[in-house]
Design a protein around this motif. Structure first.
Motif, PDB file in Angstrom:
ATOM      1  N   ILE A   3      -1.423   5.703   9.465  1.00  0.00           N
ATOM      2  CA  ILE A   3      -2.173   4.856   8.546  1.00  0.00           C
ATOM      3  C   ILE A   3      -3.022   3.890   9.368  1.00  0.00           C
ATOM      4  CG2 ILE A   3      -1.973   3.116   6.728  1.00  0.00           C
ATOM      5  CD1 ILE A   3      -1.076   5.938   5.910  1.00  0.00           C
ATOM      6  N   TYR A   4      -4.311   3.835   9.060  1.00  0.00           N
ATOM      7  CA  TYR A   4      -5.222   2.947   9.771  1.00  0.00           C
ATOM      8  C   TYR A   4      -4.935   1.487   9.417  1.00  0.00           C
ATOM      9  CZ  TYR A   4      -9.534   0.415  10.744  1.00  0.00           C
ATOM     10  OH  TYR A   4     -10.444  -0.520  11.166  1.00  0.00           O
ATOM     11  N   GLU A   5      -4.701   1.215   8.117  1.00  0.00           N
ATOM     12  CA  GLU A   5      -4.528  -0.163   7.672  1.00  0.00           C
ATOM     13  C   GLU A   5      -3.797  -0.182   6.339  1.00  0.00           C
ATOM     14  OE1 GLU A   5      -7.511  -3.945   6.642  1.00  0.00           O
ATOM     15  OE2 GLU A   5      -8.336  -2.097   7.451  1.00  0.00           O
ATOM     16  N   GLU A   6      -3.061  -1.243   6.087  1.00  0.00           N
ATOM     17  CA  GLU A   6      -2.481  -1.491   4.771  1.00  0.00           C
ATOM     18  C   GLU A   6      -3.421  -2.438   4.039  1.00  0.00           C
ATOM     19  OE1 GLU A   6       1.475  -3.011   5.252  1.00  0.00           O
ATOM     20  OE2 GLU A   6       2.260  -1.050   5.827  1.00  0.00           O
ATOM     21  N   VAL A   7      -3.779  -2.082   2.805  1.00  0.00           N
ATOM     22  CA  VAL A   7      -4.757  -2.862   2.046  1.00  0.00           C
ATOM     23  C   VAL A   7      -4.149  -3.263   0.708  1.00  0.00           C
ATOM     24  CG1 VAL A   7      -7.047  -2.819   0.971  1.00  0.00           C
ATOM     25  CG2 VAL A   7      -6.661  -1.628   3.141  1.00  0.00           C
ATOM     26  N   GLU A   8      -4.278  -4.544   0.374  1.00  0.00           N
ATOM     27  CA  GLU A   8      -3.810  -5.034  -0.920  1.00  0.00           C
ATOM     28  C   GLU A   8      -4.710  -4.485  -2.031  1.00  0.00           C
ATOM     29  OE1 GLU A   8      -1.128  -6.970  -1.638  1.00  0.00           O
ATOM     30  OE2 GLU A   8      -0.549  -6.956   0.472  1.00  0.00           O
ATOM     31  N   PHE A   9      -4.098  -4.142  -3.142  1.00  0.00           N
ATOM     32  CA  PHE A   9      -4.815  -3.591  -4.293  1.00  0.00           C
ATOM     33  C   PHE A   9      -5.991  -4.482  -4.699  1.00  0.00           C
ATOM     34  CE2 PHE A   9      -5.318  -3.385  -8.940  1.00  0.00           C
ATOM     35  CZ  PHE A   9      -5.686  -2.067  -9.075  1.00  0.00           C
ATOM     36  N   GLU A  10      -5.791  -5.780  -4.660  1.00  0.00           N
ATOM     37  CA  GLU A  10      -6.811  -6.741  -5.089  1.00  0.00           C
ATOM     38  C   GLU A  10      -8.061  -6.682  -4.209  1.00  0.00           C
ATOM     39  OE1 GLU A  10      -3.575  -7.702  -4.376  1.00  0.00           O
ATOM     40  OE2 GLU A  10      -2.911  -7.674  -6.464  1.00  0.00           O
ATOM     41  N   TYR A  21     -11.189   3.660  -7.008  1.00  0.00           N
ATOM     42  CA  TYR A  21     -11.119   2.472  -6.173  1.00  0.00           C
ATOM     43  C   TYR A  21     -11.607   2.842  -4.783  1.00  0.00           C
ATOM     44  CZ  TYR A  21      -8.452   0.040  -9.744  1.00  0.00           C
ATOM     45  OH  TYR A  21      -8.083  -0.562 -10.913  1.00  0.00           O
ATOM     46  N   THR A  22     -12.388   1.954  -4.174  1.00  0.00           N
ATOM     47  CA  THR A  22     -12.904   2.213  -2.834  1.00  0.00           C
ATOM     48  C   THR A  22     -12.684   1.009  -1.931  1.00  0.00           C
ATOM     49  OG1 THR A  22     -15.121   1.446  -3.441  1.00  0.00           O
ATOM     50  CG2 THR A  22     -14.693   3.804  -3.645  1.00  0.00           C
ATOM     51  N   TYR A  23     -12.756   1.276  -0.629  1.00  0.00           N
ATOM     52  CA  TYR A  23     -12.605   0.241   0.386  1.00  0.00           C
ATOM     53  C   TYR A  23     -13.421   0.691   1.594  1.00  0.00           C
ATOM     54  CZ  TYR A  23     -10.250  -3.162   3.405  1.00  0.00           C
ATOM     55  OH  TYR A  23      -9.971  -4.207   4.243  1.00  0.00           O
ATOM     56  N   PRO A  24     -14.180  -0.203   2.229  1.00  0.00           N
ATOM     57  CA  PRO A  24     -15.035   0.216   3.343  1.00  0.00           C
ATOM     58  C   PRO A  24     -14.240   0.794   4.518  1.00  0.00           C
ATOM     59  CG  PRO A  24     -15.517  -2.048   2.672  1.00  0.00           C
ATOM     60  CD  PRO A  24     -14.296  -1.624   1.932  1.00  0.00           C
ATOM     61  N   CYS A  25     -14.749   1.881   5.066  1.00  0.00           N
ATOM     62  CA  CYS A  25     -14.153   2.520   6.237  1.00  0.00           C
ATOM     63  C   CYS A  25     -14.982   2.120   7.464  1.00  0.00           C
ATOM     64  CB  CYS A  25     -14.166   4.036   6.064  1.00  0.00           C
ATOM     65  SG  CYS A  25     -13.452   4.938   7.464  1.00  0.00           S
ATOM     66  N   PRO A  26     -14.357   1.962   8.626  1.00  0.00           N
ATOM     67  CA  PRO A  26     -15.125   1.612   9.817  1.00  0.00           C
ATOM     68  C   PRO A  26     -16.179   2.649  10.202  1.00  0.00           C
ATOM     69  CG  PRO A  26     -12.776   1.788  10.331  1.00  0.00           C
ATOM     70  CD  PRO A  26     -12.932   2.039   8.876  1.00  0.00           C
ATOM     71  N   CYS A  27     -16.048   3.878   9.728  1.00  0.00           N
ATOM     72  CA  CYS A  27     -17.042   4.906  10.055  1.00  0.00           C
ATOM     73  C   CYS A  27     -18.338   4.724   9.275  1.00  0.00           C
ATOM     74  CB  CYS A  27     -16.472   6.312   9.821  1.00  0.00           C
ATOM     75  SG  CYS A  27     -16.448   6.835   8.098  1.00  0.00           S
ATOM     76  N   GLY A  28     -18.327   3.832   8.275  1.00  0.00           N
ATOM     77  CA  GLY A  28     -19.520   3.599   7.456  1.00  0.00           C
ATOM     78  C   GLY A  28     -19.404   4.161   6.055  1.00  0.00           C
ATOM     79  N   ASP A  29     -18.466   5.037   5.817  1.00  0.00           N
ATOM     80  CA  ASP A  29     -18.238   5.596   4.482  1.00  0.00           C
ATOM     81  C   ASP A  29     -17.214   4.714   3.764  1.00  0.00           C
ATOM     82  OD1 ASP A  29     -18.365   7.306   2.302  1.00  0.00           O
ATOM     83  OD2 ASP A  29     -18.110   9.121   3.504  1.00  0.00           O
ATOM     84  N   ILE A  54      -5.814   4.860   4.536  1.00  0.00           N
ATOM     85  CA  ILE A  54      -5.242   3.532   4.336  1.00  0.00           C
ATOM     86  C   ILE A  54      -4.129   3.626   3.296  1.00  0.00           C
ATOM     87  CG2 ILE A  54      -7.275   2.208   5.011  1.00  0.00           C
ATOM     88  CD1 ILE A  54      -7.905   1.863   2.004  1.00  0.00           C
ATOM     89  N   GLU A  55      -3.194   2.713   3.398  1.00  0.00           N
ATOM     90  CA  GLU A  55      -2.116   2.639   2.420  1.00  0.00           C
ATOM     91  C   GLU A  55      -2.434   1.480   1.474  1.00  0.00           C
ATOM     92  OE1 GLU A  55       2.723   2.139   2.073  1.00  0.00           O
ATOM     93  OE2 GLU A  55       1.776   2.109   4.035  1.00  0.00           O
ATOM     94  N   ILE A  56      -2.380   1.760   0.184  1.00  0.00           N
ATOM     95  CA  ILE A  56      -2.658   0.752  -0.831  1.00  0.00           C
ATOM     96  C   ILE A  56      -1.340   0.088  -1.219  1.00  0.00           C
ATOM     97  CG2 ILE A  56      -3.713   0.284  -3.075  1.00  0.00           C
ATOM     98  CD1 ILE A  56      -5.588   1.632  -0.962  1.00  0.00           C
ATOM     99  N   ILE A  57      -1.297  -1.228  -1.134  1.00  0.00           N
ATOM    100  CA  ILE A  57      -0.111  -1.985  -1.522  1.00  0.00           C
ATOM    101  C   ILE A  57      -0.336  -2.492  -2.944  1.00  0.00           C
ATOM    102  CG2 ILE A  57       1.391  -3.928  -0.938  1.00  0.00           C
ATOM    103  CD1 ILE A  57       1.138  -1.678   1.245  1.00  0.00           C
ATOM    104  N   TYR A  58       0.476  -1.990  -3.890  1.00  0.00           N
ATOM    105  CA  TYR A  58       0.288  -2.379  -5.285  1.00  0.00           C
ATOM    106  C   TYR A  58       1.577  -2.195  -6.073  1.00  0.00           C
ATOM    107  CZ  TYR A  58       0.210   2.548  -6.720  1.00  0.00           C
ATOM    108  OH  TYR A  58       0.548   3.845  -6.971  1.00  0.00           O
ATOM    109  N   GLU A  59       1.609  -2.818  -7.224  1.00  0.00           N
ATOM    110  CA  GLU A  59       2.653  -2.628  -8.223  1.00  0.00           C
ATOM    111  C   GLU A  59       1.996  -1.953  -9.422  1.00  0.00           C
ATOM    112  OE1 GLU A  59       5.901  -3.627  -7.912  1.00  0.00           O
ATOM    113  OE2 GLU A  59       5.470  -4.328  -5.879  1.00  0.00           O
ATOM    114  N   GLU A  60       2.746  -1.160 -10.161  1.00  0.00           N
ATOM    115  CA  GLU A  60       2.161  -0.523 -11.343  1.00  0.00           C
ATOM    116  C   GLU A  60       1.613  -1.551 -12.318  1.00  0.00           C
ATOM    117  OE1 GLU A  60       4.304   2.447 -13.492  1.00  0.00           O
ATOM    118  OE2 GLU A  60       4.299   3.822 -11.800  1.00  0.00           O
ATOM    119  N   SER A  61       2.212  -2.721 -12.362  1.00  0.00           N
ATOM    120  CA  SER A  61       1.738  -3.762 -13.282  1.00  0.00           C
ATOM    121  C   SER A  61       0.349  -4.265 -12.887  1.00  0.00           C
ATOM    122  CB  SER A  61       2.729  -4.926 -13.319  1.00  0.00           C
ATOM    123  OG  SER A  61       2.864  -5.496 -12.025  1.00  0.00           O
ATOM    124  N   ASP A  62      -0.103  -3.999 -11.644  1.00  0.00           N
ATOM    125  CA  ASP A  62      -1.450  -4.377 -11.209  1.00  0.00           C
ATOM    126  C   ASP A  62      -2.523  -3.465 -11.804  1.00  0.00           C
ATOM    127  OD1 ASP A  62      -0.345  -6.302  -9.509  1.00  0.00           O
ATOM    128  OD2 ASP A  62      -0.344  -4.965  -7.764  1.00  0.00           O
TER     129      ASP A  62
END
Length: 118
Positions: A3-10, A21-29, A54-62
């Protein structure tokens, strides 16, 4: 699988049209994961251009609720309606073409162009 990074759902960006849902990648995509995948318990977003994840950190309630299937049916009705509109335009062109014998063909061409512009 690393996993490159853990990212919060928010911290994710959401596109309601694609329900992704998207999140910027260091490659530009962008890393991406669908709302449905999150509801199914998936927590890994992938980048289509490189091997990073990346791993998304979330709860179903989010998570927002999944849209009903009825909304999907509405989209199909719109497509059918669009086809009916196209058929109506085709009928108009056919009507114009049938009335061309001995008539102003230049006027007909202007009318046909007007239909094509719609």
């Amino acid at each position: 699988m690393s996993i490159y990074e853990e990212v919060e759902f928010e911290d994710l960006d959401y596109d309601p049209l694609t329900q992704t849902y998207t999140y910027p990648c260091p490659c530009g995509d962008k890393f991406s994961i669908t709302l449905e995948a999150l509801w199914d318990g998936e927590d890994i977003a992938t980048c289509p251009s490189c091997t990073l994840r990346i791993e998304i950190i979330y709860e179903e309630s989010d998570l927002p609720p999944l849209p009903d299937d009825e909304e999907d049916d509405g989209g199909e009705e719109e497509e059918e309606g669009a086809g009916e509109e196209k058929k109506s335009e085709d009928d108009d062109v056919d009507s114009l073409e049938r009335g061309t014998k001995g008539k102003d063909v230049d006027g007909l061409a202007a009318n046909v162009k007007g239909l094509a512009v719609r």
